[in-house]
Design a protein around this motif. Structure first.
Motif, PDB file in Angstrom:
ATOM      1  N   VAL A 240      -5.196 -14.459  -6.124  1.00 16.41           N
ATOM      2  CA  VAL A 240      -5.723 -13.542  -5.087  1.00 16.41           C
ATOM      3  C   VAL A 240      -5.543 -14.162  -3.706  1.00 16.41           C
ATOM      4  O   VAL A 240      -5.227 -13.466  -2.735  1.00 16.41           O
ATOM      5  CB  VAL A 240      -7.216 -13.223  -5.326  1.00 16.41           C
ATOM      6  CG1 VAL A 240      -7.693 -12.184  -4.331  1.00 16.41           C
ATOM      7  CG2 VAL A 240      -7.435 -12.702  -6.716  1.00 16.41           C
TER       8      VAL A 240
ATOM      9  N   GLN B  42      -3.174 -16.046  -2.751  1.00 11.97           N
ATOM     10  CA  GLN B  42      -1.764 -15.851  -2.359  1.00 11.97           C
ATOM     11  C   GLN B  42      -1.573 -14.437  -1.819  1.00 11.97           C
ATOM     12  O   GLN B  42      -0.836 -14.210  -0.865  1.00 11.97           O
ATOM     13  CB  GLN B  42      -0.820 -16.072  -3.546  1.00 11.97           C
ATOM     14  CG  GLN B  42      -0.884 -17.447  -4.187  1.00 11.97           C
ATOM     15  CD  GLN B  42      -0.624 -18.551  -3.199  1.00 11.97           C
ATOM     16  OE1 GLN B  42       0.308 -18.479  -2.417  1.00 11.97           O
ATOM     17  NE2 GLN B  42      -1.465 -19.567  -3.204  1.00 11.97           N
ATOM     18  N   SER B  43      -2.275 -13.503  -2.444  1.00  9.42           N
ATOM     19  CA  SER B  43      -2.166 -12.107  -2.019  1.00  9.42           C
ATOM     20  C   SER B  43      -2.765 -11.925  -0.618  1.00  9.42           C
ATOM     21  O   SER B  43      -2.221 -11.183   0.202  1.00  9.42           O
ATOM     22  CB  SER B  43      -2.900 -11.238  -3.035  1.00  9.42           C
ATOM     23  OG  SER B  43      -2.549  -9.908  -2.866  1.00  9.42           O
TER      24      SER B  43
ATOM     25  N   GLN C  17      -0.489 -12.533   2.365  1.00 12.74           N
ATOM     26  CA  GLN C  17       0.670 -11.677   2.630  1.00 12.74           C
ATOM     27  C   GLN C  17       0.539 -10.834   3.892  1.00 12.74           C
ATOM     28  O   GLN C  17       1.534 -10.352   4.417  1.00 12.74           O
ATOM     29  CB  GLN C  17       0.915 -10.775   1.416  1.00 12.74           C
ATOM     30  CG  GLN C  17       1.485 -11.555   0.255  1.00 12.74           C
ATOM     31  CD  GLN C  17       1.631 -10.685  -0.966  1.00 12.74           C
ATOM     32  OE1 GLN C  17       0.666 -10.358  -1.620  1.00 12.74           O
ATOM     33  NE2 GLN C  17       2.835 -10.283  -1.251  1.00 12.74           N
TER      34      GLN C  17
ATOM     35  N   ARG D 175       0.126 -11.802   6.694  1.00  8.59           N
ATOM     36  CA  ARG D 175       0.774 -12.470   7.834  1.00  8.59           C
ATOM     37  C   ARG D 175       2.171 -11.925   8.126  1.00  8.59           C
ATOM     38  O   ARG D 175       2.640 -11.994   9.254  1.00  8.59           O
ATOM     39  CB  ARG D 175       0.799 -13.994   7.658  1.00  8.59           C
ATOM     40  CG  ARG D 175       1.696 -14.536   6.569  1.00  8.59           C
ATOM     41  CD  ARG D 175       1.468 -16.042   6.456  1.00  8.59           C
ATOM     42  NE  ARG D 175       2.424 -16.724   5.585  1.00  8.59           N
ATOM     43  CZ  ARG D 175       2.294 -16.814   4.271  1.00  8.59           C
ATOM     44  NH1 ARG D 175       1.276 -16.255   3.658  1.00  8.59           N
ATOM     45  NH2 ARG D 175       3.200 -17.479   3.560  1.00  8.59           N
ATOM     46  N   TYR D 176       2.870 -11.427   7.111  1.00 11.98           N
ATOM     47  CA  TYR D 176       4.165 -10.823   7.413  1.00 11.98           C
ATOM     48  C   TYR D 176       4.192  -9.322   7.171  1.00 11.98           C
ATOM     49  O   TYR D 176       5.188  -8.675   7.429  1.00 11.98           O
ATOM     50  CB  TYR D 176       5.313 -11.524   6.669  1.00 11.98           C
ATOM     51  CG  TYR D 176       5.071 -11.802   5.199  1.00 11.98           C
ATOM     52  CD1 TYR D 176       4.722 -13.071   4.777  1.00 11.98           C
ATOM     53  CD2 TYR D 176       5.175 -10.798   4.264  1.00 11.98           C
ATOM     54  CE1 TYR D 176       4.485 -13.333   3.449  1.00 11.98           C
ATOM     55  CE2 TYR D 176       4.935 -11.060   2.921  1.00 11.98           C
ATOM     56  CZ  TYR D 176       4.593 -12.326   2.522  1.00 11.98           C
ATOM     57  OH  TYR D 176       4.353 -12.588   1.197  1.00 11.98           O
ATOM     58  N   ARG D 177       3.076  -8.776   6.690  1.00 14.56           N
ATOM     59  CA  ARG D 177       3.028  -7.331   6.458  1.00 14.56           C
ATOM     60  C   ARG D 177       2.614  -6.567   7.712  1.00 14.56           C
ATOM     61  O   ARG D 177       3.178  -5.546   8.033  1.00 14.56           O
ATOM     62  CB  ARG D 177       1.998  -7.017   5.373  1.00 14.56           C
ATOM     63  CG  ARG D 177       2.565  -7.048   3.998  1.00 14.56           C
ATOM     64  CD  ARG D 177       1.486  -6.689   3.004  1.00 14.56           C
ATOM     65  NE  ARG D 177       1.995  -6.745   1.661  1.00 14.56           N
ATOM     66  CZ  ARG D 177       1.228  -6.744   0.596  1.00 14.56           C
ATOM     67  NH1 ARG D 177      -0.074  -6.709   0.721  1.00 14.56           N
ATOM     68  NH2 ARG D 177       1.755  -6.787  -0.605  1.00 14.56           N
TER      69      ARG D 177
ATOM     70  N   ASN E 229       0.451   1.349   9.998  1.00 17.37           N
ATOM     71  CA  ASN E 229       0.618   0.867   8.628  1.00 17.37           C
ATOM     72  C   ASN E 229      -0.758   0.513   8.045  1.00 17.37           C
ATOM     73  O   ASN E 229      -1.072  -0.659   7.846  1.00 17.37           O
ATOM     74  CB  ASN E 229       1.546  -0.367   8.648  1.00 17.37           C
ATOM     75  CG  ASN E 229       1.829  -0.894   7.256  1.00 17.37           C
ATOM     76  OD1 ASN E 229       1.544  -0.232   6.263  1.00 17.37           O
ATOM     77  ND2 ASN E 229       2.375  -2.089   7.181  1.00 17.37           N
TER      78      ASN E 229
ATOM     79  N   TRP F 202      -1.966   0.775   5.153  1.00 14.73           N
ATOM     80  CA  TRP F 202      -1.999   0.237   3.799  1.00 14.73           C
ATOM     81  C   TRP F 202      -2.042  -1.285   3.764  1.00 14.73           C
ATOM     82  O   TRP F 202      -2.677  -1.872   2.881  1.00 14.73           O
ATOM     83  CB  TRP F 202      -0.797   0.752   2.982  1.00 14.73           C
ATOM     84  CG  TRP F 202      -1.219   1.925   2.175  1.00 14.73           C
ATOM     85  CD1 TRP F 202      -0.967   3.233   2.433  1.00 14.73           C
ATOM     86  CD2 TRP F 202      -2.056   1.893   1.018  1.00 14.73           C
ATOM     87  NE1 TRP F 202      -1.571   4.030   1.513  1.00 14.73           N
ATOM     88  CE2 TRP F 202      -2.246   3.244   0.615  1.00 14.73           C
ATOM     89  CE3 TRP F 202      -2.657   0.901   0.280  1.00 14.73           C
ATOM     90  CZ2 TRP F 202      -3.015   3.585  -0.486  1.00 14.73           C
ATOM     91  CZ3 TRP F 202      -3.412   1.250  -0.826  1.00 14.73           C
ATOM     92  CH2 TRP F 202      -3.588   2.564  -1.194  1.00 14.73           C
ATOM     93  N   ALA F 203      -1.404  -1.921   4.716  1.00 14.81           N
ATOM     94  CA  ALA F 203      -1.398  -3.392   4.736  1.00 14.81           C
ATOM     95  C   ALA F 203      -2.836  -3.917   4.813  1.00 14.81           C
ATOM     96  O   ALA F 203      -3.230  -4.820   4.061  1.00 14.81           O
ATOM     97  CB  ALA F 203      -0.588  -3.896   5.921  1.00 14.81           C
TER      98      ALA F 203
ATOM     99  N   VAL G 258      -4.926  -2.949   1.585  1.00 16.80           N
ATOM    100  CA  VAL G 258      -4.628  -3.850   0.451  1.00 16.80           C
ATOM    101  C   VAL G 258      -5.317  -5.199   0.685  1.00 16.80           C
ATOM    102  O   VAL G 258      -5.863  -5.804  -0.252  1.00 16.80           O
ATOM    103  CB  VAL G 258      -3.093  -4.022   0.286  1.00 16.80           C
ATOM    104  CG1 VAL G 258      -2.775  -5.131  -0.708  1.00 16.80           C
ATOM    105  CG2 VAL G 258      -2.461  -2.723  -0.188  1.00 16.80           C
TER     106      VAL G 258
ATOM    107  N   GLU H 140      -8.918  -4.766  -0.144  1.00 13.32           N
ATOM    108  CA  GLU H 140      -9.008  -4.681  -1.616  1.00 13.32           C
ATOM    109  C   GLU H 140      -8.923  -6.088  -2.231  1.00 13.32           C
ATOM    110  O   GLU H 140      -9.656  -6.429  -3.166  1.00 13.32           O
ATOM    111  CB  GLU H 140      -7.853  -3.799  -2.128  1.00 13.32           C
ATOM    112  CG  GLU H 140      -7.947  -3.377  -3.564  1.00 13.32           C
ATOM    113  CD  GLU H 140      -9.002  -2.302  -3.806  1.00 13.32           C
ATOM    114  OE1 GLU H 140      -9.376  -2.154  -4.963  1.00 13.32           O
ATOM    115  OE2 GLU H 140      -9.450  -1.646  -2.848  1.00 13.32           O
TER     116      GLU H 140
END
Lengths: 174, 319
Positions: free
Chosen positions: A87, A89-90, A93, A95-97, A153, A155-156, A159, A162
């Motif tokens: 989690v 690691q997730s 993400q 940082r680039y999303r 965006n 959703w980034a 997520v 979440e």
């Protein structure tokens, strides 16, 4: 002090430090420390919004913390710890999303709060879980209430929120 | 001659010991053990930065030697033990393992003999000679090929990624899988990653491209771990069945791309053109949207998009 006793003591200390070096990377607490350093760094990236500028610095640090966590994981194969690692690691993400620094800027206070409460959770485990949950709720409410509409965006961030809930679940079950 | 790096290091160390012992005898140093000790503490130096790493180790050795000699002169033996304990605690906390052990060992040896200025000077000469021999042998005998070392470390990692992704999809589709062992292999390979590309002292032109590639490889790993987490949530959605075909197609394309990276790293020509998996992701996304899929599935599509993005970045870094 007898000289031979002194030599024995010195050699004992040398062996002790050798052992300390190998042992300190193996403990479960070392895993939580590495995860805490990693989340602090990730939130630093989100709060300072200077990832592009300091790309190599941040990635080098992330690499180091990931390795520290993996070394501790390799000595303590527990499914719960593996899940926390995944989690985390997730969470990184984003940082680039997310390409809109404005969204992060508007959520600065909430992100700071999540960072603080998560840090407490990782270092003292169960004691601060409810505060962590509240801080995620506050982040979600603020984002969904106002910022989500203007974000290109959404959703980034959704997520990401979440993932924070997933992390809360995993920490609760440890 | 030596396929295993450990054998090469052993051979270099033995050669360094033999040379430094012979020269210590020839120069008539008071203690012949210091030169070989210094030489083997230098080998192996950091890949790509042998001289810089050797010089840092040399300065630490000399500093520990001089500190040890003067501590013997100034303090009574009863205090020495506790001072050593204190210094040991500090370096264990603050320094990297190799450097800390080097300081602790040299300091201990320096504390074991009574103080004498001529002895200290002789030891400094011995250490200097040992370090020069160590650096020269490390540079000249089986020299490290930085580029080869990097490629050799990356190939098994990319292979492990390819297997891991296909097992993650099997897990999502709730078919037979060995995702945990695939994950363990990725974790083992992560620990073998050439972290030295981040260290200073490497040639700038080499470092820029290789470091960039490794960062993208690591980010791909992060995406795979995150995808594994999502797939491990037992999804009861009916959508999963309809996703089977496009997902398996996607796995094929991802495997193809990883195989292509491996071929490039092995310096082999690419056998065929590559198919992008953007189309597969689009099909999966449509299937999920049409059936009001669960949040986890939508997040899964996000992971696939990220994976594609990162693989394209890896390809860009390879060029």
């Amino acid at each position: 002090m007898d000289i031979s006793f002194q030599i024995i003591l010195l050699v004992f200390f040398l062996i002790y430090f050798f052992a300390l070096f190998f042992w300190k990377g193996m403990r479960v607490s070392h895993f939580y420390q590495a995860m805490n350093c990693l989340q602090n760094l990730l939130f630093k990236i989100y709060l300072y919004r200077n990832y592009e500028k300091n790309f190599f610095y941040y990635e080098k640090k992330i690499h180091q913390y990931n390795l520290q966590a993996l070394i501790a994981l390799s000595w303590n194969r527990k499914i719960k710890l593996e899940r926390i690692f995944e989690v985390m690691q997730s969470l990184g993400q984003l940082r680039y999303r997310l390409q809109e620094p404005g969204t992060l800027e508007m959520l600065e206070n909430e992100l700071q709060n999540v960072n603080k409460t998560l840090s407490k959770c990782l270092l003292s485990r169960k004691n601060s879980l409810s505060a962590f949950y509240e801080s995620i709720k506050a982040l979600e409410t603020n984002f969904q209430g106002t910022i989500q509409v203007s974000s290109t965006n959404p959703w980034a961030m959704l997520v990401f929120i979440e993932d924070l809930y997933h992390l809360y679940d995993e920490l609760k079950n440890v | 001659m030596f396929n295993s790096p450990n054998l090469a290091i052993l051979f270099k160390s033995l050669l360094a010991i033999a040379f430094s012992l012979a020269l210590s005898y020839a120069f008539g140093f008071k203690e012949i053990a210091w030169a070989p000790l210094a030489a083997i503490l230098i080998i192996p130096a950091q890949i790509g930065a042998v001289v810089r790493d050797g010089l840092i180790s040399y300065l630490l050795m000399i500093a520990s030697l001089i500190t040890g000699s003067f501590l013997i002169y100034w303090l009574s033996p009863a205090y020495l033990v506790w001072i050593y304990f204190l210094i040991g605690g500090l370096v264990t906390l603050l320094l990297k393992r190799k450097r800390a052990l080097l300081i602790l060992l040299v300091l201990l040896l320096a504390l074991l003999a009574p103080f004498s200025m001529s002895l200290m000077v002789s030891r400094i000469f011995s250490v200097t000679m040992g370090v020069v021999i160590g650096i020269l042998i490390d540079l000249l005998i089986f020299p490290q090929k930085v580029d080869v070392e990097f490629r050799v470390a990356m190939v098994p990692l990319l292979q492990a990624y390819s297997d891991y992704f296909s097992e993650i999809v099997n897990l999502l589709l709730q078919t037979e899988n060995s995702v945990d062992s695939a994950k363990n292999r990725v974790e083992e390979q992560w620990l073998q990653m050439p972290s030295w590309v981040f260290q200073s002292g490497l040639s700038v032109s080499f470092q820029a491209g290789h470091r960039h590639f490794m960062i993208r490889v690591e980010q791909t790993g992060e995406i795979l771990f995150a995808t594994h987490y999502l797939a491990s949530k037992k999804l009861e959605s009916n959508v999963i069945e309809s996703l089977q075909l496009p997902l398996l197609k996607c796995v094929e394309h991802v495997k193809q791309m990883f195989a292509a990276f491996i071929q490039v790293l092995c310096l082999k020509p690419l056998a065929q053109g590559l198919d992008d998996f953007a189309q597969d992701i689009e099909t999966i996304e449509k299937a999920i949207n049409n059936s009001a899929g669960e949040n986890e599935l939508i997040a899964f599509v996000y992971q696939l998009k990220d994976l594609r993005f990162m693989m394209l970045k890896m390809a860009e870094a390879l060029r």
